[in-house]
Design a protein around this motif. Structure first.
Motif, PDB file in Angstrom:
ATOM      1  N   LEU A   1       7.402  13.500   0.086  1.00 41.09           N
ATOM      2  CA  LEU A   1       6.628  12.263   0.205  1.00 41.09           C
ATOM      3  C   LEU A   1       6.531  11.713   1.624  1.00 41.09           C
ATOM      4  O   LEU A   1       5.634  10.928   1.912  1.00 41.09           O
ATOM      5  CB  LEU A   1       7.245  11.206  -0.718  1.00 41.09           C
ATOM      6  CG  LEU A   1       7.310  11.598  -2.197  1.00 41.09           C
ATOM      7  CD1 LEU A   1       8.165  10.614  -2.977  1.00 41.09           C
ATOM      8  CD2 LEU A   1       5.917  11.698  -2.781  1.00 41.09           C
ATOM      9  N   THR A   2       7.428  12.098   2.507  1.00 45.48           N
ATOM     10  CA  THR A   2       7.440  11.509   3.853  1.00 45.48           C
ATOM     11  C   THR A   2       6.213  11.902   4.666  1.00 45.48           C
ATOM     12  O   THR A   2       5.573  11.044   5.275  1.00 45.48           O
ATOM     13  CB  THR A   2       8.722  11.897   4.616  1.00 45.48           C
ATOM     14  OG1 THR A   2       8.853  13.315   4.622  1.00 45.48           O
ATOM     15  CG2 THR A   2       9.940  11.252   3.999  1.00 45.48           C
TER      16      THR A   2
ATOM     17  N   SER B   1       9.029   7.485   7.800  1.00 51.80           N
ATOM     18  CA  SER B   1      10.330   8.133   7.906  1.00 51.80           C
ATOM     19  C   SER B   1      10.998   8.210   6.537  1.00 51.80           C
ATOM     20  O   SER B   1      10.667   7.452   5.622  1.00 51.80           O
ATOM     21  CB  SER B   1      11.225   7.367   8.884  1.00 51.80           C
ATOM     22  OG  SER B   1      11.561   6.107   8.339  1.00 51.80           O
ATOM     23  N   GLN B   2      11.966   9.094   6.418  1.00 53.51           N
ATOM     24  CA  GLN B   2      12.697   9.259   5.159  1.00 53.51           C
ATOM     25  C   GLN B   2      13.392   7.968   4.734  1.00 53.51           C
ATOM     26  O   GLN B   2      13.306   7.585   3.564  1.00 53.51           O
ATOM     27  CB  GLN B   2      13.678  10.428   5.273  1.00 53.51           C
ATOM     28  CG  GLN B   2      14.445  10.720   3.996  1.00 53.51           C
ATOM     29  CD  GLN B   2      15.722   9.902   3.883  1.00 53.51           C
ATOM     30  OE1 GLN B   2      16.402   9.660   4.872  1.00 53.51           O
ATOM     31  NE2 GLN B   2      16.035   9.463   2.684  1.00 53.51           N
ATOM     32  N   PRO B   3      14.059   7.236   5.649  1.00 51.86           N
ATOM     33  CA  PRO B   3      14.687   5.983   5.211  1.00 51.86           C
ATOM     34  C   PRO B   3      13.675   4.951   4.699  1.00 51.86           C
ATOM     35  O   PRO B   3      13.954   4.234   3.737  1.00 51.86           O
ATOM     36  CB  PRO B   3      15.404   5.481   6.468  1.00 51.86           C
ATOM     37  CG  PRO B   3      15.639   6.697   7.295  1.00 51.86           C
ATOM     38  CD  PRO B   3      14.445   7.577   7.025  1.00 51.86           C
ATOM     39  N   THR B   4      12.509   4.896   5.307  1.00 53.19           N
ATOM     40  CA  THR B   4      11.481   3.942   4.871  1.00 53.19           C
ATOM     41  C   THR B   4      10.944   4.324   3.496  1.00 53.19           C
ATOM     42  O   THR B   4      10.786   3.470   2.615  1.00 53.19           O
ATOM     43  CB  THR B   4      10.334   3.870   5.896  1.00 53.19           C
ATOM     44  OG1 THR B   4      10.882   3.470   7.159  1.00 53.19           O
ATOM     45  CG2 THR B   4       9.263   2.879   5.470  1.00 53.19           C
ATOM     46  N   VAL B   5      10.691   5.617   3.289  1.00 54.78           N
ATOM     47  CA  VAL B   5      10.230   6.083   1.981  1.00 54.78           C
ATOM     48  C   VAL B   5      11.291   5.809   0.927  1.00 54.78           C
ATOM     49  O   VAL B   5      10.990   5.333  -0.176  1.00 54.78           O
ATOM     50  CB  VAL B   5       9.844   7.580   2.029  1.00 54.78           C
ATOM     51  CG1 VAL B   5       9.577   8.121   0.632  1.00 54.78           C
ATOM     52  CG2 VAL B   5       8.623   7.788   2.913  1.00 54.78           C
TER      53      VAL B   5
ATOM     54  N   THR C   1       7.274  15.329 -10.856  1.00 52.47           N
ATOM     55  CA  THR C   1       8.393  14.765 -10.101  1.00 52.47           C
ATOM     56  C   THR C   1       8.211  15.153  -8.643  1.00 52.47           C
ATOM     57  O   THR C   1       7.613  16.184  -8.328  1.00 52.47           O
ATOM     58  CB  THR C   1       9.760  15.287 -10.590  1.00 52.47           C
ATOM     59  OG1 THR C   1       9.844  16.679 -10.340  1.00 52.47           O
ATOM     60  CG2 THR C   1       9.971  14.996 -12.062  1.00 52.47           C
ATOM     61  N   ALA C   2       8.723  14.321  -7.774  1.00 52.73           N
ATOM     62  CA  ALA C   2       8.607  14.615  -6.347  1.00 52.73           C
ATOM     63  C   ALA C   2       9.890  14.216  -5.640  1.00 52.73           C
ATOM     64  O   ALA C   2      10.515  13.212  -5.981  1.00 52.73           O
ATOM     65  CB  ALA C   2       7.428  13.869  -5.745  1.00 52.73           C
TER      66      ALA C   2
ATOM     67  N   PRO D   1       0.803  -1.225   0.000  1.00 50.01           N
ATOM     68  CA  PRO D   1       0.000   0.000   0.000  1.00 50.01           C
ATOM     69  C   PRO D   1       0.839   1.280   0.000  1.00 50.01           C
ATOM     70  O   PRO D   1       0.472   2.255  -0.667  1.00 50.01           O
ATOM     71  CB  PRO D   1      -0.829  -0.095   1.278  1.00 50.01           C
ATOM     72  CG  PRO D   1      -0.854  -1.546   1.614  1.00 50.01           C
ATOM     73  CD  PRO D   1       0.434  -2.125   1.093  1.00 50.01           C
ATOM     74  N   ALA D   2       1.952   1.292   0.715  1.00 49.88           N
ATOM     75  CA  ALA D   2       2.797   2.495   0.745  1.00 49.88           C
ATOM     76  C   ALA D   2       3.381   2.770  -0.640  1.00 49.88           C
ATOM     77  O   ALA D   2       3.419   3.925  -1.088  1.00 49.88           O
ATOM     78  CB  ALA D   2       3.920   2.327   1.772  1.00 49.88           C
ATOM     79  N   ARG D   3       3.811   1.728  -1.345  1.00 49.05           N
ATOM     80  CA  ARG D   3       4.379   1.928  -2.683  1.00 49.05           C
ATOM     81  C   ARG D   3       3.307   2.344  -3.685  1.00 49.05           C
ATOM     82  O   ARG D   3       3.554   3.171  -4.560  1.00 49.05           O
ATOM     83  CB  ARG D   3       5.115   0.673  -3.135  1.00 49.05           C
ATOM     84  CG  ARG D   3       6.384   0.444  -2.318  1.00 49.05           C
ATOM     85  CD  ARG D   3       7.286  -0.583  -2.925  1.00 49.05           C
ATOM     86  NE  ARG D   3       6.852  -1.942  -2.721  1.00 49.05           N
ATOM     87  CZ  ARG D   3       7.248  -2.721  -1.723  1.00 49.05           C
ATOM     88  NH1 ARG D   3       8.086  -2.275  -0.819  1.00 49.05           N
ATOM     89  NH2 ARG D   3       6.820  -3.952  -1.634  1.00 49.05           N
ATOM     90  N   LEU D   4       2.137   1.793  -3.553  1.00 48.90           N
ATOM     91  CA  LEU D   4       1.040   2.194  -4.431  1.00 48.90           C
ATOM     92  C   LEU D   4       0.697   3.668  -4.205  1.00 48.90           C
ATOM     93  O   LEU D   4       0.487   4.426  -5.152  1.00 48.90           O
ATOM     94  CB  LEU D   4      -0.177   1.299  -4.173  1.00 48.90           C
ATOM     95  CG  LEU D   4      -1.277   1.298  -5.198  1.00 48.90           C
ATOM     96  CD1 LEU D   4      -0.754   0.995  -6.587  1.00 48.90           C
ATOM     97  CD2 LEU D   4      -2.341   0.293  -4.813  1.00 48.90           C
ATOM     98  N   ARG D   5       0.691   4.090  -2.948  1.00 45.80           N
ATOM     99  CA  ARG D   5       0.447   5.504  -2.638  1.00 45.80           C
ATOM    100  C   ARG D   5       1.580   6.376  -3.160  1.00 45.80           C
ATOM    101  O   ARG D   5       1.340   7.478  -3.651  1.00 45.80           O
ATOM    102  CB  ARG D   5       0.275   5.697  -1.132  1.00 45.80           C
ATOM    103  CG  ARG D   5      -1.051   5.105  -0.637  1.00 45.80           C
ATOM    104  CD  ARG D   5      -1.451   5.579   0.724  1.00 45.80           C
ATOM    105  NE  ARG D   5      -1.613   7.036   0.723  1.00 45.80           N
ATOM    106  CZ  ARG D   5      -1.270   7.806   1.752  1.00 45.80           C
ATOM    107  NH1 ARG D   5      -0.765   7.288   2.850  1.00 45.80           N
ATOM    108  NH2 ARG D   5      -1.449   9.110   1.695  1.00 45.80           N
ATOM    109  N   LEU D   6       2.818   5.896  -3.060  1.00 50.82           N
ATOM    110  CA  LEU D   6       3.958   6.664  -3.574  1.00 50.82           C
ATOM    111  C   LEU D   6       3.801   6.940  -5.063  1.00 50.82           C
ATOM    112  O   LEU D   6       4.007   8.070  -5.511  1.00 50.82           O
ATOM    113  CB  LEU D   6       5.271   5.920  -3.312  1.00 50.82           C
ATOM    114  CG  LEU D   6       5.888   6.122  -1.944  1.00 50.82           C
ATOM    115  CD1 LEU D   6       7.046   5.157  -1.746  1.00 50.82           C
ATOM    116  CD2 LEU D   6       6.350   7.552  -1.761  1.00 50.82           C
TER     117      LEU D   6
END
Length: 119
Positions: A65-66, A72-76, A59-60, A43-48
């Motif tokens: 996106l965090t 967190s930034q590392p997770t994103v 572009t983002a 779900p997080a990747r689909l939202r990304l």
């Protein structure tokens, strides 16, 4: 006295059950598609993907996106790496930040595989 219902003939059976694809997938194509669908299975990747595609410039930056994801930034960054390795997004370094964009045609190629089922 009971009445017997009248059955109508089916003229075109293919219209009742559209095929998933026009032709069977070969092993290489199936593997490539599976990697892309697997990347989108989170779900997080689909939202990304949707956040990047909807961003005003197309572009983002990770910094954009965090907060919307609440991650967190590392997770994103990890999720973006998975999407990049699957060929769904590209990245470009701009100073200290990396900006991501959706690969043109990547999502369309996935929808073509499902096109028969979506018609």
């Amino acid at each position: 006295m009971t009445s017997v219902p009248t059955l109508l003939p089916v003229l075109d059976v293919s219209a009742c059950s559209p095929t998933l694809v026009g032709a069977p997938l070969d092993v290489d194509r199936a593997s490539a598609l599976a990697a892309r669908f697997k990347a989108l299975g989170d779900p997080a990747r689909l939202r990304l993907i949707s956040l990047i595609a909807a961003h005003e410039s197309g572009t983002a930056c990770v910094c954009d996106l965090t907060e919307p994801l609440g991650l967190s930034q590392p997770t994103v960054s990890h999720h973006l790496k998975v999407l990049r390795e699957a060929g769904l997004v590209t990245s470009q370094r701009r100073g200290t930040w990396v900006h991501y964009s959706v690969v043109p045609g990547a999502l369309e190629s996935l929808s073509e595989v499902l096109g028969g089922a979506m018609a």
